[in-house]
Design a protein around this motif. Structure first.
Motif, short mmCIF file in Angstrom:
data_model
loop_
_atom_site.label_atom_id
_atom_site.label_comp_id
_atom_site.label_asym_id
_atom_site.label_seq_id
_atom_site.Cartn_x
_atom_site.Cartn_y
_atom_site.Cartn_z
N ILE A 1 0.82 -1.21 0.00
CA ILE A 1 0.00 0.00 0.00
C ILE A 1 0.86 1.26 0.00
O ILE A 1 0.51 2.26 -0.63
N PHE A 2 2.01 1.23 0.67
CA PHE A 2 2.89 2.39 0.66
C PHE A 2 3.62 2.52 -0.68
O PHE A 2 3.84 3.63 -1.17
N LEU A 3 3.97 1.39 -1.27
CA LEU A 3 4.58 1.42 -2.61
C LEU A 3 3.57 1.96 -3.63
O LEU A 3 3.93 2.71 -4.54
N THR A 4 2.30 1.57 -3.47
CA THR A 4 1.24 2.05 -4.36
C THR A 4 1.06 3.56 -4.20
O THR A 4 0.88 4.29 -5.19
N ALA A 5 1.10 4.04 -2.96
CA ALA A 5 0.97 5.47 -2.72
C ALA A 5 2.12 6.25 -3.35
O ALA A 5 1.90 7.28 -4.00
N CYS A 6 3.33 5.74 -3.21
CA CYS A 6 4.50 6.41 -3.81
C CYS A 6 4.39 6.42 -5.33
O CYS A 6 4.68 7.45 -5.97
N ALA A 7 3.95 5.31 -5.91
CA ALA A 7 3.79 5.25 -7.37
C ALA A 7 2.73 6.26 -7.83
O ALA A 7 2.91 6.95 -8.84
N GLY A 8 1.64 6.35 -7.08
CA GLY A 8 0.59 7.31 -7.43
C GLY A 8 1.04 8.75 -7.30
O GLY A 8 0.54 9.63 -8.01
N LEU A 9 1.99 9.00 -6.41
CA LEU A 9 2.53 10.34 -6.23
C LEU A 9 3.71 10.62 -7.16
O LEU A 9 4.25 11.73 -7.18
N ASN A 10 4.13 9.58 -7.88
CA ASN A 10 5.26 9.68 -8.83
C ASN A 10 6.55 10.05 -8.11
O ASN A 10 7.32 10.89 -8.57
N ARG B 1 9.91 8.13 -5.70
CA ARG B 1 10.53 6.89 -5.24
C ARG B 1 10.31 6.75 -3.74
O ARG B 1 10.27 7.76 -3.04
N PRO B 2 10.16 5.53 -3.23
CA PRO B 2 10.00 5.36 -1.78
C PRO B 2 11.10 6.03 -0.98
O PRO B 2 10.85 6.57 0.11
N GLN B 3 12.32 6.03 -1.51
CA GLN B 3 13.46 6.64 -0.81
C GLN B 3 13.33 8.16 -0.71
O GLN B 3 14.09 8.79 0.03
N GLU B 4 12.36 8.74 -1.41
CA GLU B 4 12.15 10.18 -1.38
C GLU B 4 10.95 10.57 -0.52
O GLU B 4 10.49 11.71 -0.58
N ALA B 5 10.46 9.61 0.29
CA ALA B 5 9.22 9.85 1.02
C ALA B 5 9.30 9.44 2.48
O ALA B 5 10.07 8.55 2.86
N ILE B 6 8.48 10.08 3.28
CA ILE B 6 8.26 9.72 4.69
C ILE B 6 6.87 9.12 4.81
O ILE B 6 5.91 9.61 4.21
N GLY B 7 6.75 8.05 5.60
CA GLY B 7 5.45 7.47 5.92
C GLY B 7 5.16 7.67 7.39
O GLY B 7 6.07 7.59 8.23
N ILE B 8 3.90 7.94 7.72
CA ILE B 8 3.50 8.20 9.10
C ILE B 8 2.42 7.21 9.52
O ILE B 8 1.39 7.10 8.84
N GLU B 9 2.64 6.50 10.61
CA GLU B 9 1.76 5.42 11.06
C GLU B 9 1.58 5.43 12.57
O GLU B 9 2.42 5.96 13.30
N ILE C 1 6.07 0.53 6.13
CA ILE C 1 6.83 1.69 5.66
C ILE C 1 8.31 1.33 5.53
O ILE C 1 8.95 1.64 4.52
N ASN C 2 8.84 0.69 6.57
CA ASN C 2 10.26 0.31 6.54
C ASN C 2 10.55 -0.65 5.39
O ASN C 2 11.57 -0.51 4.70
N ALA C 3 9.65 -1.61 5.18
CA ALA C 3 9.85 -2.59 4.11
C ALA C 3 9.77 -1.93 2.74
O ALA C 3 10.38 -2.42 1.78
N ALA C 4 9.02 -0.83 2.64
CA ALA C 4 8.91 -0.11 1.37
C ALA C 4 10.16 0.68 1.03
O ALA C 4 10.34 1.12 -0.10
N GLY C 5 11.03 0.88 2.03
CA GLY C 5 12.24 1.66 1.81
C GLY C 5 12.06 3.13 2.08
O GLY C 5 12.91 3.96 1.70
N MET C 6 10.97 3.49 2.76
CA MET C 6 10.70 4.88 3.13
C MET C 6 11.24 5.15 4.52
O MET C 6 11.60 4.23 5.26
N GLN C 7 11.29 6.42 4.89
CA GLN C 7 11.59 6.79 6.27
C GLN C 7 10.29 6.75 7.07
O GLN C 7 9.25 7.22 6.59
N SER C 8 10.34 6.20 8.28
CA SER C 8 9.11 5.98 9.04
C SER C 8 9.00 6.85 10.27
O SER C 8 9.97 7.06 11.00
N VAL C 9 7.79 7.36 10.49
CA VAL C 9 7.45 8.11 11.70
C VAL C 9 6.32 7.36 12.39
O VAL C 9 5.28 7.08 11.77
N GLY C 10 6.51 7.03 13.66
CA GLY C 10 5.49 6.33 14.44
C GLY C 10 4.83 7.27 15.42
O GLY C 10 5.51 8.02 16.12
#
Length: 225
Positions: free
Chosen positions: A152-161, A163-171, A180-189
């Motif tokens: 789902i996070f990879l899908t969100a990054c693709a929809g935003l055009n 790369r996962p490495q260019e994004a932060i995820g918040i959960e 988020i971690n598995a997607a290769g994004m930076q994670s905020v808990g």
């Protein structure tokens, strides 16, 4: 590397519908002779409707008592109860700090996404009056695998055009941070028990654009070193 997108979970990050989910699941569980409490409901955070139902059935020792059509009917009944309860949501139901941080991210020309396993995500955003705050929304209709799978996070990054490495995820859920971690994004808990997040905050009150950019800068330095 520039920060190009911030992707939010919905329940527990944008608004708190956990109690509404609990009331709906409790009503359905009671009908089939299973008792659940809010402590057990914590185990259902961040996972799909059918996965939640299977956990409830296992909890009550009734995992094999219902066939697939019956399980679908139970899940549909829960969703109908939950959807009715969403009528109580308004802009005032946004968690503290969320309107401000969404505005700050928009002002910084950084893209915003949603990654929610709820099939009701769009309706919830409309009820909250913030559907225009997001550039792309990934929900359960777009994926095959629920969290902690990163899809789902990879899908969100693709929809935003981006790369996962260019994004932060918040959960706010352990399964979500893992995704988020598995997607290769930076994670905020957000909340306790999320020490596997790159940054852990006690509540959304601590969430701000400065907080996110400071975190991003610190992680970028670590990666370079």
């Amino acid at each position: 590397m520039m920060l190009k997108a911030v992707v939010f979970d919905l329940d527990g990050v944008i608004t708190d519908t956990a109690h509404l989910h609990f009331l709906a699941w409790r009503a359905v569980a009671q009908e089939i002779g299973i008792a659940i409490d809010e402590t057990f409901n914590e185990e259902l955070k961040g996972i799909s409707r059918m996965d939640s139902l299977m956990r409830i059935l296992r909890h009550g020792g009734k995992e094999k008592a219902f066939d697939h059509p019956q399980r679908l009917a139970l899940a549909s009944k829960k969703n109908a109860l939950y959807v009715r309860s969403l009528a109580s949501l308004t802009h005032e139901s946004l968690l503290p700090g969320i309107p401000e941080v969404l505005a700050e991210i928009r002002a910084a020309n950084v893209r915003t996404g949603l990654a929610s396993v709820s099939l009701n995500a769009s309706g919830i955003l409309r009820a909250l009056g913030i559907q225009q705050a997001f550039d792309f929304c990934a929900d359960a209709s777009r994926i095959a695998c629920s969290k902690p799978d990163p899809e789902i996070f990879l899908t969100a990054c693709a929809g935003l055009n981006v790369r996962p490495q260019e994004a932060i995820g918040i959960e706010d859920a352990a399964a979500g941070v893992e995704a988020i971690n598995a997607a290769g994004m930076q994670s905020v808990g957000i909340g306790p028990g999320l020490d596997h997040a790159g940054l852990q905050l006690r509540s959304t009150r601590e969430l701000s654009w400065k907080c996110l950019t400071d975190f991003w800068a610190s992680r970028t330095v670590l990666i370079r070193n």
